[in-house]
Scaffold this motif. Structure first.
Motif, PDB file in Angstrom:
ATOM      1  N   ALA A 140       1.090  -1.329   0.156  1.00 49.11           N
ATOM      2  CA  ALA A 140      -0.030  -0.152   0.000  1.00 49.11           C
ATOM      3  C   ALA A 140       0.857   1.112  -0.124  1.00 49.11           C
ATOM      4  N   ASP A 141       0.361   2.110  -1.112  1.00 46.45           N
ATOM      5  CA  ASP A 141       1.110   3.571  -0.995  1.00 46.45           C
ATOM      6  C   ASP A 141       1.038   3.936  -0.220  1.00 46.45           C
ATOM      7  N   PRO A 142       1.974   4.914   1.424  1.00 49.69           N
ATOM      8  CA  PRO A 142       1.600   5.018   2.201  1.00 49.69           C
ATOM      9  C   PRO A 142       0.805   7.265   2.286  1.00 49.69           C
ATOM     10  N   ASP A 143       0.841   7.590   1.205  1.00 49.25           N
ATOM     11  CA  ASP A 143       0.063   8.584   0.767  1.00 49.25           C
ATOM     12  C   ASP A 143      -1.704   8.454   0.244  1.00 49.25           C
ATOM     13  N   VAL A 144      -1.834   7.330   0.148  1.00 52.27           N
ATOM     14  CA  VAL A 144      -2.844   7.015  -0.445  1.00 52.27           C
ATOM     15  C   VAL A 144      -3.992   6.201   0.390  1.00 52.27           C
ATOM     16  N   ARG A 145      -4.855   6.588   0.748  1.00 51.87           N
ATOM     17  CA  ARG A 145      -6.507   5.951   1.708  1.00 51.87           C
ATOM     18  C   ARG A 145      -7.093   6.600   1.013  1.00 51.87           C
ATOM     19  N   VAL A 146      -8.581   5.628   1.248  1.00 50.92           N
ATOM     20  CA  VAL A 146      -9.992   5.445   1.067  1.00 50.92           C
ATOM     21  C   VAL A 146     -10.319   6.379   2.215  1.00 50.92           C
ATOM     22  N   LEU A 147     -11.203   7.347   1.631  1.00 48.35           N
ATOM     23  CA  LEU A 147     -11.539   8.393   2.394  1.00 48.35           C
ATOM     24  C   LEU A 147     -13.311   8.280   2.916  1.00 48.35           C
ATOM     25  N   GLY A 148     -13.743   8.689   4.005  1.00 49.52           N
ATOM     26  CA  GLY A 148     -15.105   8.644   4.162  1.00 49.52           C
ATOM     27  C   GLY A 148     -15.745   9.921   4.364  1.00 49.52           C
ATOM     28  N   PRO A 149     -17.109   9.605   4.328  1.00 46.37           N
ATOM     29  CA  PRO A 149     -18.073  10.802   3.730  1.00 46.37           C
ATOM     30  C   PRO A 149     -17.141  12.063   4.745  1.00 46.37           C
ATOM     31  N   ALA A 150     -17.091  12.035   6.072  1.00 42.19           N
ATOM     32  CA  ALA A 150     -16.626  13.459   6.501  1.00 42.19           C
ATOM     33  C   ALA A 150     -15.547  13.764   6.119  1.00 42.19           C
ATOM     34  N   ASP A 151     -14.237  13.316   5.928  1.00 44.80           N
ATOM     35  CA  ASP A 151     -13.052  12.970   5.506  1.00 44.80           C
ATOM     36  C   ASP A 151     -12.684  14.802   5.197  1.00 44.80           C
ATOM     37  N   PRO A 152     -12.089  15.771   5.242  1.00 44.20           N
ATOM     38  CA  PRO A 152     -11.713  16.912   5.324  1.00 44.20           C
ATOM     39  C   PRO A 152     -11.406  17.212   3.795  1.00 44.20           C
ATOM     40  N   MET A 153     -10.489  15.937   3.820  1.00 46.37           N
ATOM     41  CA  MET A 153      -9.808  15.610   2.006  1.00 46.37           C
ATOM     42  C   MET A 153     -10.556  15.725   1.056  1.00 46.37           C
ATOM     43  N   LEU A 154     -12.243  15.232   0.975  1.00 46.38           N
ATOM     44  CA  LEU A 154     -13.332  14.272  -0.035  1.00 46.38           C
ATOM     45  C   LEU A 154     -13.569  16.587  -0.772  1.00 46.38           C
ATOM     46  N   ARG A 155     -13.553  17.321  -0.218  1.00 46.99           N
ATOM     47  CA  ARG A 155     -13.652  18.307  -1.048  1.00 46.99           C
ATOM     48  C   ARG A 155     -12.720  18.524  -2.280  1.00 46.99           C
ATOM     49  N   SER A 156     -11.773  18.127  -1.827  1.00 46.77           N
ATOM     50  CA  SER A 156     -10.424  18.133  -2.796  1.00 46.77           C
ATOM     51  C   SER A 156     -10.109  17.255  -4.129  1.00 46.77           C
ATOM     52  N   ALA A 157     -10.931  16.152  -3.439  1.00 42.79           N
ATOM     53  CA  ALA A 157     -10.987  14.758  -3.839  1.00 42.79           C
ATOM     54  C   ALA A 157     -12.125  15.075  -4.873  1.00 42.79           C
ATOM     55  N   VAL A 158     -13.307  15.468  -4.957  1.00 42.68           N
ATOM     56  CA  VAL A 158     -13.635  15.255  -5.721  1.00 42.68           C
ATOM     57  C   VAL A 158     -13.489  17.171  -6.699  1.00 42.68           C
ATOM     58  N   THR A 159     -12.846  17.277  -6.605  1.00 49.00           N
ATOM     59  CA  THR A 159     -12.091  18.736  -7.694  1.00 49.00           C
ATOM     60  C   THR A 159     -11.060  18.050  -8.204  1.00 49.00           C
ATOM     61  N   VAL A 160     -10.176  17.761  -7.601  1.00 51.94           N
ATOM     62  CA  VAL A 160      -9.021  17.263  -8.320  1.00 51.94           C
ATOM     63  C   VAL A 160      -9.119  16.390  -9.696  1.00 51.94           C
TER      64      VAL A 160
END
Length: 276
Positions: free
Chosen positions: A120-140
Motif C-alpha cells: 500500500a502507498d502511504p500517501d493513498v487512503r480511502v476517504l470516509g464521507p466526513a473526511d476533510p479532504m473530500l472537497r479537494s478529492a472531488v475537485t482534482v
C-alpha cells in the motif's frame, strides 16, 4: 475460465443496472433505453436496451433521432454510451445523426493479477464521507480531465485551491459523501503535504465494480499516483466482495498504465455526444 463473451455480457448487465441503482428512471425507445436522472447527480445517457437478441434488426438513425429529440425536450445531454462489440450497428447510426464518437479501451482485472497485492502507498487512503479532504478529492478530477493525457501539465495546488471555491463543488462533495455513506461508491485519494494530488472512485453493483474518475492533478503526473489510487480502489473493492472489477481507459497510453495493475482489454467502450 470466463470467456470474453461472458465478460462482455456481464458488463452489459452492469451498464444497465448502474444508472437504475443511481436513481435514474428509464424510458423505452425500442432498441434503445434512455436513462434520466431523477435527483441531483450526474446526468445519464441512452444505451442499447438490455437483452436484445443477436437476430434483432440493426439500430437505425431514426431510432437514435427519437432519443435525441427526447433528450432535447428534457434538456439533458445528448449522449449515448455502449460497448462496440455488443452493439456494432449503433456507431454508424449515431454518427449519421451528427454525434461524435469517442473510443476507450474497456479493461477487466485479471483475477490472478499479482499487481493488486503491491504494498500500500502511504500517501493513498480511502476517504470516509466526513473526511476533510473530500472537497479537494472531488475537485482534482475536474482539473485532470480539463487537460487530458499523461503529460505533466500546469494546473497544480494553486489552481486546485481556486477550483475548490466554485459553488458547484460543494454540491458535488455532498452527493459523493452521501454515496460513500450509503455504500454506492468508494473514493481513494493520494495526498502529500495536505494537498490531494490524485483521486478516483469505484461504483459497485452487486459483485461487479467499475473504477471511474481516476484523475491526477496535471502538475503531479508521471509519479505513479493514478496507479497507486487505482490499486487502492481495486483492493478495497475486492475486500468488499467484488468478483469483477473493470474500467474504461482514457486512451491507449492510459490503458498501458492500467495493464501494469493486471487489467486486460476485453473490448471498446464508446461514448457519443455533440461535437463542441
Amino acid at each position: 475460465m470466463t470467456t470474453t463473451s461472458e465478460q462482455l455480457s456481464e458488463l452489459e448487465q452492469y451498464y444497465d443496472a448502474a444508472p437504475r441503482a443511481g436513481g435514474a428512471r428509464t424510458e423505452d425507445f425500442g432498441p434503445l433505453t434512455l436513462f434520466v436522472q431523477e435527483s441531483a447527480g450526474w446526468p445519464y445517457y441512452a444505451r442499447p436496451a438490455l437483452g436484445r437478441p443477436d437476430t434483432a434488426p440493426d439500430v437505425t438513425v431514426a431510432d437514435v433521432e427519437r432519443v435525441l429529440a427526447r433528450q432535447r425536450d428534457l434538456k439533458v445531454p445528448e449522449s449515448f454510451e455502449w460497448v462496440a462489440e455488443n452493439t456494432p450497428s449503433l456507431r454508424a447510426a449515431v454518427e449519421a445523426a451528427g454525434l461524435h464518437v469517442h473510443a476507450h479501451p474497456l479493461m477487466v482485472l485479471d483475477p490472478a493479477a499479482e499487481a493488486v497485492r503491491l504494498p500500500a502507498d502511504p500517501d493513498v487512503r480511502v476517504l470516509g464521507p466526513a473526511d476533510p479532504m473530500l472537497r479537494s478529492a472531488v475537485t482534482v478530477p475536474m482539473l485532470a480531465f480539463a487537460a487530458p493525457g499523461t503529460a505533466v501539465g500546469e494546473a497544480g495546488p494553486a489552481e486546485l485551491a481556486v477550483a475548490e471555491r466554485d459553488p458547484a463543488v460543494e454540491g458535488r462533495r455532498i452527493r459523493v459523501a452521501g454515496m460513500i455513506g450509503s455504500g454506492r461508491t468508494a473514493l481513494a485519494a493520494a495526498t502529500r503535504d495536505g494537498v490531494v494530488l490524485c483521486s478516483g472512485q469505484y461504483i459497485p453493483v452487486g459483485d461487479v465494480a467499475e473504477v471511474v474518475g481516476v484523475g491526477t492533478l496535471p502538475s503531479a503526473r508521471r509519479q505513479g499516483l493514478a496507479l497507486a489510487v487505482t490499486a487502492a480502489l481495486v483492493t478495497d473493492a475486492l475486500a468488499r466482495g467484488a468478483r469483477t472489477v473493470f474500467l474504461s481507459a482514457g486512451d491507449e497510453d492510459v490503458a498501458r498504465v492500467y495493464a501494469r495493475l493486471g487489467f486486460r482489454r476485453v473490448g471498446t467502450a464508446l461514448i457519443a455526444d455533440r461535437p463542441l
